[in-house]
Design a protein around this motif. Structure first.
Motif, PDB file in Angstrom:
ATOM      1  N   GLU A  82      43.005  32.361  52.662  1.00 20.11           N
ATOM      2  CA  GLU A  82      43.395  33.770  52.695  1.00 20.11           C
ATOM      3  C   GLU A  82      43.853  34.251  51.322  1.00 20.11           C
ATOM      4  O   GLU A  82      43.519  35.364  50.894  1.00 20.11           O
ATOM      5  N   LYS A  83      44.599  33.406  50.631  1.00 21.05           N
ATOM      6  CA  LYS A  83      45.073  33.784  49.301  1.00 21.05           C
ATOM      7  C   LYS A  83      43.900  33.949  48.333  1.00 21.05           C
ATOM      8  O   LYS A  83      43.893  34.863  47.500  1.00 21.05           O
ATOM      9  N   ALA A  84      42.910  33.071  48.460  1.00 24.61           N
ATOM     10  CA  ALA A  84      41.744  33.164  47.581  1.00 24.61           C
ATOM     11  C   ALA A  84      40.947  34.435  47.860  1.00 24.61           C
ATOM     12  O   ALA A  84      40.496  35.125  46.934  1.00 24.61           O
ATOM     13  N   VAL A  85      40.773  34.758  49.141  1.00 25.66           N
ATOM     14  CA  VAL A  85      40.058  35.992  49.496  1.00 25.66           C
ATOM     15  C   VAL A  85      40.832  37.208  48.998  1.00 25.66           C
ATOM     16  O   VAL A  85      40.246  38.146  48.438  1.00 25.66           O
ATOM     17  N   PHE A  86      42.131  37.191  49.174  1.00 20.77           N
ATOM     18  CA  PHE A  86      42.947  38.303  48.677  1.00 20.77           C
ATOM     19  C   PHE A  86      42.760  38.472  47.165  1.00 20.77           C
ATOM     20  O   PHE A  86      42.639  39.595  46.665  1.00 20.77           O
ATOM     21  N   GLY A  87      42.721  37.372  46.442  1.00 16.75           N
ATOM     22  CA  GLY A  87      42.542  37.452  44.994  1.00 16.75           C
ATOM     23  C   GLY A  87      41.232  38.109  44.606  1.00 16.75           C
ATOM     24  O   GLY A  87      41.191  38.947  43.692  1.00 16.75           O
ATOM     25  N   THR A  88      40.161  37.757  45.309  1.00 16.77           N
ATOM     26  CA  THR A  88      38.861  38.361  44.982  1.00 16.77           C
ATOM     27  C   THR A  88      38.846  39.844  45.329  1.00 16.77           C
ATOM     28  O   THR A  88      38.358  40.674  44.551  1.00 16.77           O
ATOM     29  N   LEU A  89      39.398  40.182  46.495  1.00 20.66           N
ATOM     30  CA  LEU A  89      39.335  41.573  46.944  1.00 20.66           C
ATOM     31  C   LEU A  89      40.278  42.471  46.149  1.00 20.66           C
ATOM     32  O   LEU A  89      39.977  43.648  45.921  1.00 20.66           O
ATOM     33  N   SER A  90      41.397  41.941  45.704  1.00 26.75           N
ATOM     34  CA  SER A  90      42.311  42.764  44.905  1.00 26.75           C
ATOM     35  C   SER A  90      41.686  43.119  43.561  1.00 26.75           C
ATOM     36  O   SER A  90      42.017  44.154  42.971  1.00 26.75           O
ATOM     37  N   ALA A  91      40.746  42.284  43.089  1.00 20.66           N
ATOM     38  CA  ALA A  91      40.038  42.604  41.844  1.00 20.66           C
ATOM     39  C   ALA A  91      38.882  43.567  42.079  1.00 20.66           C
ATOM     40  O   ALA A  91      38.304  44.093  41.128  1.00 20.66           O
ATOM     41  N   MET A  92      38.568  43.813  43.351  1.00 21.24           N
ATOM     42  CA  MET A  92      37.467  44.722  43.677  1.00 21.24           C
ATOM     43  C   MET A  92      37.951  46.107  44.085  1.00 21.24           C
ATOM     44  O   MET A  92      37.276  47.103  43.820  1.00 21.24           O
ATOM     45  N   VAL A  93      39.118  46.181  44.735  1.00 25.59           N
ATOM     46  CA  VAL A  93      39.563  47.474  45.258  1.00 25.59           C
ATOM     47  C   VAL A  93      40.979  47.840  44.823  1.00 25.59           C
ATOM     48  O   VAL A  93      41.457  48.919  45.137  1.00 25.59           O
ATOM     49  N   GLY A  94      41.642  46.968  44.107  1.00 33.52           N
ATOM     50  CA  GLY A  94      43.022  47.247  43.721  1.00 33.52           C
ATOM     51  C   GLY A  94      43.127  48.108  42.480  1.00 33.52           C
ATOM     52  O   GLY A  94      42.128  48.523  41.886  1.00 33.52           O
ATOM     53  N   GLU A  95      44.357  48.368  42.059  1.00 35.87           N
ATOM     54  CA  GLU A  95      44.600  49.194  40.872  1.00 35.87           C
ATOM     55  C   GLU A  95      44.034  48.535  39.617  1.00 35.87           C
ATOM     56  O   GLU A  95      43.649  49.208  38.666  1.00 35.87           O
ATOM     57  N   GLU A  96      44.013  47.212  39.617  1.00 31.76           N
ATOM     58  CA  GLU A  96      43.493  46.471  38.466  1.00 31.76           C
ATOM     59  C   GLU A  96      42.036  46.070  38.696  1.00 31.76           C
ATOM     60  O   GLU A  96      41.605  44.994  38.287  1.00 31.76           O
ATOM     61  N   ARG A  97      41.282  46.932  39.318  1.00 26.75           N
ATOM     62  CA  ARG A  97      39.891  46.624  39.645  1.00 26.75           C
ATOM     63  C   ARG A  97      39.113  46.236  38.394  1.00 26.75           C
ATOM     64  O   ARG A  97      39.132  46.942  37.382  1.00 26.75           O
ATOM     65  N   ASN A  98      38.425  45.093  38.484  1.00 28.03           N
ATOM     66  CA  ASN A  98      37.664  44.593  37.344  1.00 28.03           C
ATOM     67  C   ASN A  98      36.556  43.687  37.875  1.00 28.03           C
ATOM     68  O   ASN A  98      36.833  42.618  38.430  1.00 28.03           O
ATOM     69  N   GLU A  99      35.311  44.108  37.703  1.00 26.46           N
ATOM     70  CA  GLU A  99      34.192  43.361  38.277  1.00 26.46           C
ATOM     71  C   GLU A  99      34.079  41.955  37.702  1.00 26.46           C
ATOM     72  O   GLU A  99      33.764  41.002  38.420  1.00 26.46           O
ATOM     73  N   GLU A 100      34.324  41.816  36.403  1.00 23.65           N
ATOM     74  CA  GLU A 100      34.196  40.492  35.790  1.00 23.65           C
ATOM     75  C   GLU A 100      35.267  39.541  36.327  1.00 23.65           C
ATOM     76  O   GLU A 100      34.994  38.358  36.573  1.00 23.65           O
ATOM     77  N   VAL A 101      36.474  40.050  36.501  1.00 20.88           N
ATOM     78  CA  VAL A 101      37.537  39.232  37.097  1.00 20.88           C
ATOM     79  C   VAL A 101      37.170  38.866  38.532  1.00 20.88           C
ATOM     80  O   VAL A 101      37.351  37.719  38.968  1.00 20.88           O
ATOM     81  N   ALA A 102      36.638  39.840  39.262  1.00 20.99           N
ATOM     82  CA  ALA A 102      36.241  39.577  40.650  1.00 20.99           C
ATOM     83  C   ALA A 102      35.182  38.488  40.718  1.00 20.99           C
ATOM     84  O   ALA A 102      35.239  37.592  41.577  1.00 20.99           O
ATOM     85  N   LEU A 103      34.213  38.526  39.812  1.00 20.18           N
ATOM     86  CA  LEU A 103      33.170  37.500  39.803  1.00 20.18           C
ATOM     87  C   LEU A 103      33.755  36.124  39.496  1.00 20.18           C
ATOM     88  O   LEU A 103      33.404  35.127  40.141  1.00 20.18           O
ATOM     89  N   ALA A 104      34.645  36.064  38.514  1.00 25.73           N
ATOM     90  CA  ALA A 104      35.266  34.782  38.158  1.00 25.73           C
ATOM     91  C   ALA A 104      36.055  34.217  39.338  1.00 25.73           C
ATOM     92  O   ALA A 104      36.007  33.004  39.618  1.00 25.73           O
ATOM     93  N   ARG A 105      36.750  35.087  40.050  1.00 27.66           N
ATOM     94  CA  ARG A 105      37.532  34.624  41.204  1.00 27.66           C
ATOM     95  C   ARG A 105      36.624  34.191  42.353  1.00 27.66           C
ATOM     96  O   ARG A 105      36.957  33.256  43.094  1.00 27.66           O
ATOM     97  N   HIS A 106      35.484  34.841  42.502  1.00 28.84           N
ATOM     98  CA  HIS A 106      34.533  34.401  43.526  1.00 28.84           C
ATOM     99  C   HIS A 106      33.984  33.013  43.196  1.00 28.84           C
ATOM    100  O   HIS A 106      33.792  32.179  44.091  1.00 28.84           O
ATOM    101  N   PHE A 107      33.712  32.762  41.923  1.00 31.92           N
ATOM    102  CA  PHE A 107      33.253  31.428  41.539  1.00 31.92           C
ATOM    103  C   PHE A 107      34.282  30.370  41.926  1.00 31.92           C
ATOM    104  O   PHE A 107      33.941  29.319  42.486  1.00 31.92           O
ATOM    105  N   GLU A 108      35.537  30.646  41.626  1.00 37.22           N
ATOM    106  CA  GLU A 108      36.592  29.685  41.944  1.00 37.22           C
ATOM    107  C   GLU A 108      36.747  29.522  43.451  1.00 37.22           C
ATOM    108  O   GLU A 108      36.921  28.407  43.957  1.00 37.22           O
ATOM    109  N   LEU A 109      36.692  30.629  44.183  1.00 33.47           N
ATOM    110  CA  LEU A 109      36.810  30.555  45.641  1.00 33.47           C
ATOM    111  C   LEU A 109      35.701  29.690  46.229  1.00 33.47           C
ATOM    112  O   LEU A 109      35.943  28.830  47.093  1.00 33.47           O
ATOM    113  N   LEU A 110      34.474  29.907  45.756  1.00 36.65           N
ATOM    114  CA  LEU A 110      33.339  29.193  46.340  1.00 36.65           C
ATOM    115  C   LEU A 110      33.312  27.721  45.941  1.00 36.65           C
ATOM    116  O   LEU A 110      32.681  26.907  46.628  1.00 36.65           O
ATOM    117  N   LYS A 111      33.985  27.367  44.861  1.00 36.70           N
ATOM    118  CA  LYS A 111      34.138  25.943  44.548  1.00 36.70           C
ATOM    119  C   LYS A 111      35.004  25.259  45.602  1.00 36.70           C
ATOM    120  O   LYS A 111      34.739  24.132  46.014  1.00 36.70           O
TER     121      LYS A 111
END
Length: 453
Positions: A82-111
């Protein structure tokens, strides 16, 4: 739920999350409603709140922020997943939205959670909107060994392969997904892409029409998009125009009659087809159908839902004399880009360039279009608008028309020759090339200098 651990005290929340995951992966209707049901059933479930934030973000940023805050408040009791999913989604829809950060977090989540193909799907969507099929392929290859029994994984594999021009591999992947589940709509869609790119138009229409009963539960976008593919293949094969118009009238526009339809998703596919009709000389039926859409297209609530839709509206409005609305949209797009960070602004300047050109094309100013885009335009270089090769190809067809009408005969012959070498079975390209060669020959005959005669 799909093999991932999360915490909820509510069976209703768990069932709704299952429904949300299933609908998200299969382009199913009602996925937003499922996410909202999950969050309502258990306000303390961080995963449900995070998914609800992502689900409503495109239309309700304030609501998304509230759900994201609720998820953050409950992270203390959340699992690592849940924490990993929250991290990816907060980079997609949060105030600090950043696609590159979201992609990096998805890589880590999927590992850590390689069976989470829901997160894989999200990562691929980000890649699509950034025009990065190579990265999308890397994502799916990372988790493929852990998901070989899943039909969804092969549709996800097929799409970046076909976007990278690896048609044989894409076809094998799509067929593998269909061998597991013949109703896998994403594998169906991607196999159609292969047929279309390879000019196997009859095979494409017969296959897709045989699959069409399985689309009834799909979102407005994919249902009408699959029918868009059918119509474009009829058009590409130079089938009777009535076949193309029947698909538009009976299969694409009919979606608007449903109570749960998403109008903007329908308009995207409708306009994409009408522009192709227009550039191929079917101006009257295209404009006749545009007339019924004008009020909807001037409604600013559907603007900026998708870049591709905005571009198509920027053609449609001026082509029907609605210059003020078109100018307002163009200025709104420019303002939208100016609010992005500098790196993203630089990337999206090409999208603004294309927007200006499409507006001028709709206004009949072909020489201005040529001046804006320059002599080396290729729509495949504009994938940052979030569109597939087949979707952006309509702008190449616009370009051929511009070259011809702007008097750039030799350039048109060169461009068409290159395109035909890629798609030898496309009658429209051959017909344009023959027309231009004949015109060039006549110019030579009638304007040959006397000194040579």
């Amino acid at each position: 739920m799909w093999g991932q651990e999360y915490r909820t005290s509510s069976a209703e929340c768990a069932a709704a999350l299952d429904a949300y995951y299933g609908a998200f992966l299969s382009f199913g209707r009602g996925r937003v409603a499922a996410a909202l049901r999950a969050a309502a059933a258990d306000p303390a479930c961080a995963l449900a709140a995070a998914h609800a934030a992502h689900a409503v973000a495109p239309r309700d940023p304030a609501g998304a922020a509230a759900f994201l805050a609720a998820a953050a408040d409950n992270l203390g009791n959340a699992t690592e997943y849940e924490k990993a999913v929250f991290g990816t989604l907060s980079a997609m829809v949060g105030e600090e939205r950043n696609e590159e950060v979201a992609l990096a977090r998805h890589f880590e989540l999927l590992k850590k959670f390689p069976k989470d193909i829901m997160s894989l799907k999200r990562a691929q969507l980000i890649c699509f909107y950034l025009g990065k099929p190579d990265l999308s392929l890397k994502f799916v290859q990372q988790v493929l060994p852990e998901n070989q029994e899943q039909n969804y994984i092969y549709g996800m594999l097929a799409f970046p392969l076909l976007e990278l021009g690896k048609m044989d591999e894409a076809e094998r992947a799509a067929r593998k997904g269909l061998a597991i589940n013949k109703n896998d709509v994403w594998s169906q869609h991607n196999l159609c892409h292969v047929f279309q790119q390879e000019c196997r138009f009859r095979e494409a229409t017969e296959f897709m029409e045989s699959c069409s009963p399985s689309w009834m539960a799909c979102t407005s976008f994919l249902l009408t998009h699959n029918w868009w593919h059918v119509a474009v293949c009829y058009l590409e094969a130079e089938s009777p125009l009535s076949k193309v118009l029947d698909v538009y009238d009976q299969n694409i526009m009919e979606e608007l009659e449903k109570s749960d339809s998403e109008a903007a998703e329908v308009y995207l596919n409708a306009l994409g087809l009408l522009l192709r009709l227009y550039v191929r000389g079917h101006v009257h039926p295209a404009k006749e159908r545009l007339t019924t859409l004008l009020d909807a297209l001037k409604d600013e609530s559907i603007w900026h839902v998708e870049w591709l839709l905005d571009l198509l509206i920027l053609w449609a409005l001026p082509s029907m004399g609605e210059l003020e609305s078109a100018q307002n949209m163009l200025e709104s797009l420019k303002s939208r880009v100016s609010s992005m960070d500098k790196d993203r602004q630089q990337v999206m300047q090409k999208a603004i360039q294309l927007a200006e050109a499409v507006y001028e094309f709709g206004n009949g100013e072909h020489k201005k279009v040529f001046d804006i885009l320059g002599p080396d335009f290729d729509a495949l270089g504009y994938k940052m608008i979030g569109a597939s090769d087949e979707q952006v190809d309509v702008f190449n067809e616009v370009w051929y028309t511009v070259l011809i009408n702007a008097g750039e005969t030799l350039k048109a012959i060169d461009v068409l020759g290159k395109q035909i070498r890629k798609r030898e079975g496309a009658p429209f390209l051959w017909r344009l090339l023959v027309t231009m060669l004949s015109f060039s020959f006549l110019l030579y005959i009638f304007f040959i200098p006397d000194s040579i005669s």
